[in-house]
Motif scaffolding. Structure first.
Motif, PDB file in Angstrom:
ATOM      1  N   SER A  36       0.830  -1.204   0.000  1.00 48.22           N
ATOM      2  CA  SER A  36       0.000   0.000   0.000  1.00 48.22           C
ATOM      3  C   SER A  36       0.864   1.253   0.000  1.00 48.22           C
ATOM      4  O   SER A  36       1.723   1.437   0.864  1.00 48.22           O
ATOM      5  CB  SER A  36      -0.910   0.007   1.232  1.00 48.22           C
ATOM      6  OG  SER A  36      -1.518   1.272   1.402  1.00 48.22           O
ATOM      7  N   ARG A 126     -13.706  -5.535   3.527  1.00 50.49           N
ATOM      8  CA  ARG A 126     -12.648  -6.134   2.705  1.00 50.49           C
ATOM      9  C   ARG A 126     -12.899  -7.620   2.425  1.00 50.49           C
ATOM     10  O   ARG A 126     -12.775  -8.055   1.272  1.00 50.49           O
ATOM     11  CB  ARG A 126     -11.290  -5.942   3.369  1.00 50.49           C
ATOM     12  CG  ARG A 126     -10.806  -4.502   3.401  1.00 50.49           C
ATOM     13  CD  ARG A 126      -9.467  -4.425   4.118  1.00 50.49           C
ATOM     14  NE  ARG A 126      -9.074  -3.065   4.405  1.00 50.49           N
ATOM     15  CZ  ARG A 126      -7.928  -2.517   4.022  1.00 50.49           C
ATOM     16  NH1 ARG A 126      -7.073  -3.230   3.308  1.00 50.49           N
ATOM     17  NH2 ARG A 126      -7.621  -1.274   4.331  1.00 50.49           N
ATOM     18  N   ILE A 129     -15.499  -7.953  -0.289  1.00 50.56           N
ATOM     19  CA  ILE A 129     -14.993  -7.690  -1.642  1.00 50.56           C
ATOM     20  C   ILE A 129     -14.181  -8.881  -2.140  1.00 50.56           C
ATOM     21  O   ILE A 129     -14.371  -9.350  -3.272  1.00 50.56           O
ATOM     22  CB  ILE A 129     -14.146  -6.404  -1.649  1.00 50.56           C
ATOM     23  CG1 ILE A 129     -15.011  -5.197  -1.285  1.00 50.56           C
ATOM     24  CG2 ILE A 129     -13.485  -6.204  -3.014  1.00 50.56           C
ATOM     25  CD1 ILE A 129     -14.234  -3.915  -1.092  1.00 50.56           C
ATOM     26  N   TYR A 130     -13.280  -9.365  -1.300  1.00 50.64           N
ATOM     27  CA  TYR A 130     -12.454 -10.509  -1.692  1.00 50.64           C
ATOM     28  C   TYR A 130     -13.324 -11.732  -1.974  1.00 50.64           C
ATOM     29  O   TYR A 130     -13.101 -12.462  -2.949  1.00 50.64           O
ATOM     30  CB  TYR A 130     -11.446 -10.823  -0.596  1.00 50.64           C
ATOM     31  CG  TYR A 130     -10.535 -11.980  -0.919  1.00 50.64           C
ATOM     32  CD1 TYR A 130      -9.534 -11.852  -1.881  1.00 50.64           C
ATOM     33  CD2 TYR A 130     -10.668 -13.193  -0.252  1.00 50.64           C
ATOM     34  CE1 TYR A 130      -8.688 -12.919  -2.174  1.00 50.64           C
ATOM     35  CE2 TYR A 130      -9.827 -14.261  -0.539  1.00 50.64           C
ATOM     36  CZ  TYR A 130      -8.840 -14.120  -1.505  1.00 50.64           C
ATOM     37  OH  TYR A 130      -8.016 -15.174  -1.789  1.00 50.64           O
ATOM     38  N   TRP A 150     -10.318   2.443  -5.003  1.00 47.89           N
ATOM     39  CA  TRP A 150      -9.549   1.844  -3.908  1.00 47.89           C
ATOM     40  C   TRP A 150      -9.368   0.344  -4.094  1.00 47.89           C
ATOM     41  O   TRP A 150     -10.340  -0.408  -4.103  1.00 47.89           O
ATOM     42  CB  TRP A 150     -10.250   2.125  -2.572  1.00 47.89           C
ATOM     43  CG  TRP A 150      -9.591   1.505  -1.392  1.00 47.89           C
ATOM     44  CD1 TRP A 150      -8.548   2.010  -0.672  1.00 47.89           C
ATOM     45  CD2 TRP A 150      -9.938   0.257  -0.779  1.00 47.89           C
ATOM     46  NE1 TRP A 150      -8.221   1.141   0.344  1.00 47.89           N
ATOM     47  CE2 TRP A 150      -9.048   0.063   0.298  1.00 47.89           C
ATOM     48  CE3 TRP A 150     -10.897  -0.713  -1.055  1.00 47.89           C
ATOM     49  CZ2 TRP A 150      -9.104  -1.058   1.113  1.00 47.89           C
ATOM     50  CZ3 TRP A 150     -10.955  -1.838  -0.252  1.00 47.89           C
ATOM     51  CH2 TRP A 150     -10.070  -2.001   0.820  1.00 47.89           C
ATOM     52  N   ASN A 151      -8.120  -0.080  -4.289  1.00 50.74           N
ATOM     53  CA  ASN A 151      -7.671  -1.470  -4.131  1.00 50.74           C
ATOM     54  C   ASN A 151      -8.189  -2.479  -5.143  1.00 50.74           C
ATOM     55  O   ASN A 151      -7.880  -3.666  -5.021  1.00 50.74           O
ATOM     56  CB  ASN A 151      -7.983  -1.982  -2.718  1.00 50.74           C
ATOM     57  CG  ASN A 151      -6.837  -1.735  -1.754  1.00 50.74           C
ATOM     58  OD1 ASN A 151      -5.903  -0.978  -2.038  1.00 50.74           O
ATOM     59  ND2 ASN A 151      -6.878  -2.363  -0.612  1.00 50.74           N
ATOM     60  N   ASN A 152      -8.977  -2.073  -6.124  1.00 49.96           N
ATOM     61  CA  ASN A 152      -9.431  -3.064  -7.106  1.00 49.96           C
ATOM     62  C   ASN A 152      -8.270  -3.723  -7.829  1.00 49.96           C
ATOM     63  O   ASN A 152      -8.316  -4.922  -8.141  1.00 49.96           O
ATOM     64  CB  ASN A 152     -10.382  -2.408  -8.120  1.00 49.96           C
ATOM     65  CG  ASN A 152     -11.774  -2.211  -7.571  1.00 49.96           C
ATOM     66  OD1 ASN A 152     -12.455  -3.175  -7.230  1.00 49.96           O
ATOM     67  ND2 ASN A 152     -12.190  -0.969  -7.455  1.00 49.96           N
ATOM     68  N   TYR A 155      -7.064  -6.721  -5.775  1.00 51.21           N
ATOM     69  CA  TYR A 155      -7.957  -7.883  -5.820  1.00 51.21           C
ATOM     70  C   TYR A 155      -7.889  -8.571  -7.181  1.00 51.21           C
ATOM     71  O   TYR A 155      -7.937  -9.803  -7.264  1.00 51.21           O
ATOM     72  CB  TYR A 155      -9.388  -7.463  -5.490  1.00 51.21           C
ATOM     73  CG  TYR A 155      -9.575  -7.041  -4.056  1.00 51.21           C
ATOM     74  CD1 TYR A 155      -9.544  -7.978  -3.028  1.00 51.21           C
ATOM     75  CD2 TYR A 155      -9.761  -5.708  -3.709  1.00 51.21           C
ATOM     76  CE1 TYR A 155      -9.707  -7.593  -1.706  1.00 51.21           C
ATOM     77  CE2 TYR A 155      -9.917  -5.315  -2.386  1.00 51.21           C
ATOM     78  CZ  TYR A 155      -9.893  -6.263  -1.394  1.00 51.21           C
ATOM     79  OH  TYR A 155     -10.040  -5.883  -0.086  1.00 51.21           O
ATOM     80  N   ASP A 236     -20.118  -0.937  -4.150  1.00 56.39           N
ATOM     81  CA  ASP A 236     -19.569  -0.626  -2.828  1.00 56.39           C
ATOM     82  C   ASP A 236     -20.122   0.732  -2.406  1.00 56.39           C
ATOM     83  O   ASP A 236     -19.703   1.771  -2.924  1.00 56.39           O
ATOM     84  CB  ASP A 236     -18.040  -0.602  -2.928  1.00 56.39           C
ATOM     85  CG  ASP A 236     -17.358  -0.228  -1.611  1.00 56.39           C
ATOM     86  OD1 ASP A 236     -18.063   0.123  -0.653  1.00 56.39           O
ATOM     87  OD2 ASP A 236     -16.116  -0.277  -1.565  1.00 56.39           O
ATOM     88  N   ARG A 279     -14.943  -4.180  12.774  1.00 60.90           N
ATOM     89  CA  ARG A 279     -14.944  -5.214  11.740  1.00 60.90           C
ATOM     90  C   ARG A 279     -16.283  -5.932  11.571  1.00 60.90           C
ATOM     91  O   ARG A 279     -16.375  -7.157  11.697  1.00 60.90           O
ATOM     92  CB  ARG A 279     -13.832  -6.250  11.983  1.00 60.90           C
ATOM     93  CG  ARG A 279     -12.448  -5.689  12.271  1.00 60.90           C
ATOM     94  CD  ARG A 279     -12.037  -4.572  11.351  1.00 60.90           C
ATOM     95  NE  ARG A 279     -12.031  -4.974   9.947  1.00 60.90           N
ATOM     96  CZ  ARG A 279     -12.228  -4.111   8.940  1.00 60.90           C
ATOM     97  NH1 ARG A 279     -12.479  -2.842   9.179  1.00 60.90           N
ATOM     98  NH2 ARG A 279     -12.187  -4.548   7.699  1.00 60.90           N
TER      99      ARG A 279
END
Length: 442
Positions: A36, A126, A129-130, A150-152, A155, A236, A279
């Protein structure tokens, strides 16, 4: 019998020995996984603050509990759940009571009525998404996602998919349109959207989302006739409760009910209730997809803690407490975002090379700082976003994140500013430092 603690073996050297070819010890996926960029920036900021340097840290997409504590009803309910010894394994797909509470919450607040089997609870957004990626995406499949986002990309990499980033610009508030996705849609297995958007704090309009939905529905009708697998939409909307002014939140099934067959929502308590560390996240979608996502995450053990699940039941059921909390929470975020936006607009009027986009939602402000070609007091020429970021940190004491961290190519001076972990006084103190740093450029 020998006491296991009576003799100790120092394994430090062996544990640190990566060997002559460290990459050979890793899988190809893990070896090529990129860390990151935001965490790297955070480490720099911690080092400066450790030296006593004042820094207005606008990098983290988190909340300071001192600035934004979680709702009292949630905190008290967690303690009560612990007192009841709610400490054993939760149900793999989420506690029944919580799934029922989310079901009622979605119908009440969003006007979306889903069957109970459409709800899956996990340890934050998270894993959701995963889990969705792992459930619908095979190696080599195409995933379309806008950038900045963000973060695609991470993944996509972990699933061995083919990522197709669609670059979006300020003319659409960095959000995609149906036309932007059309060229790649025939090959896609998953389309990923986020609104309000991390990193920009902008929100998709009903017209834009309707166009995307219509394109996906038309594609899936054609695929159904050909006997091909459908394309799914990951929506999302983890920030959907954090909106400012007249911004309205829209959903794919709310605009086109048939999209319920193809849409999987990503949501949770982390952003709307400043509860990032608790969480508790969830997915809402087609029953068959949710069932298999539950199986995937069950093998990972990505469950939300049982006490927090039971406490979230109480929170989501207390409409009065939710609305009371949201009022103060949104006011605090809005004041911080408006302070920054007004400050940047004032500097822009003074002729400095900065700009900002009015905040619409989430906890982010999109700003442009583009004094490219100018020279710092230390003699360095600012040529890239990274040059600007470092200058802002060292000479203005402001931590910001360049859009490159969210997949944007090129250096056009766009940055994310996050207000969840700073006070209004910190922002007020930082703006004059920003002005002086910009004025010092030659």
């Amino acid at each position: 019998m020998q006491d296991v603690h009576s003799a100790q073996t120092d394994l430090t050297a062996h544990a640190n020995a990566a060997g002559p070819d460290p990459a050979a010890r890793l899988s190809a996926m893990a070896g090529a996984l990129v860390g990151s960029e935001i965490l790297k920036i955070a480490a720099e900021i911690r080092a400066l603050m450790g030296q006593g340097v004042p820094v207005c840290n606008l990098t983290v997409g988190d909340f300071s509990p001192k600035q934004f504590p979680i709702p009292e009803v949630l905190q008290r309910a967690i303690l009560r759940a612990l007192e009841r010894s709610e400490t054993n394994y939760p149900a793999a797909n989420g506690q029944l009571e919580l799934r029922q509470a989310i079901q009622r919450f979605y119908e009440r607040e969003l006007g979306l009525r889903y069957p109970l089997d459409s709800f899956l609870v996990a340890g934050g957004a998270r894993p959701v998404i995963y889990g969705l990626y792992r459930t619908v995406v095979d190696p080599g499949d195409t995933v379309i996602y806008p950038v900045p986002s963000w973060n695609n990309n991470h993944y996509v990499h972990m699933c061995g998919a083919r990522g197709v980033p669609v670059v979006c610009g300020p003319e659409t508030r960095f959000l995609p349109t149906g036309e932007a996705l059309l060229s790649e849609l025939p090959s896609a297995r998953l389309v990923c959207l986020n609104s309000p958007l991390n990193p920009t704090g902008t929100a998709i309009t009903a017209d834009a989302l309707r166009g995307i939905c219509d394109a996906i529905l038309a594609e899936n009708r054609a695929r159904e006739q050909r006997g091909q697998r459908p394309v799914y939409l990951m929506y999302d909307h983890i920030y959907w409760m954090l909106r400012f002014g007249d911004t309205k939140h829209v959903t794919p099934p709310g605009l086109r009910p048939e999209m319920a067959r193809y849409t999987v929502f990503v949501d949770g308590i982390s952003k709307a209730f400043a509860a990032t560390g608790l969480r508790v996240g969830w997915a809402v979608g087609p029953v068959d997809i949710i069932k298999q996502m539950s199986a995937v995450l069950g093998h990972v053990g990505a469950w939300a803690p049982r006490p927090e699940q039971m406490a979230t039941v109480e929170l989501l059921g207390d409409q009065q407490a939710i609305h009371a909390y949201a009022t103060g929470f949104l006011e605090g975020l809005d004041r911080r975002l408006e302070l920054l936006h007004t400050g940047f607009q004032s500097l822009k009027k003074d002729g400095l090379q900065v700009d900002s986009i009015p905040p619409m939602g989430a906890i982010y402000l999109t700003v442009r700082i583009n004094p490219f070609g100018r020279r710092t007091p230390a003699g360095a020429v600012l040529q890239t976003n990274e040059d600007v970021r470092k200058y802002m940190l060292t000479d203005a004491g402001i931590g910001i994140v360049p859009f490159q961290a969210f997949g944007v190519p090129g250096d056009e001076g766009w940055f994310r500013l996050s207000v969840g972990a700073v006070s209004e006084d910190e922002i007020k103190a930082a703006l004059p430092r920003l002005a002086r740093a910009m004025q010092a450029l030659t």
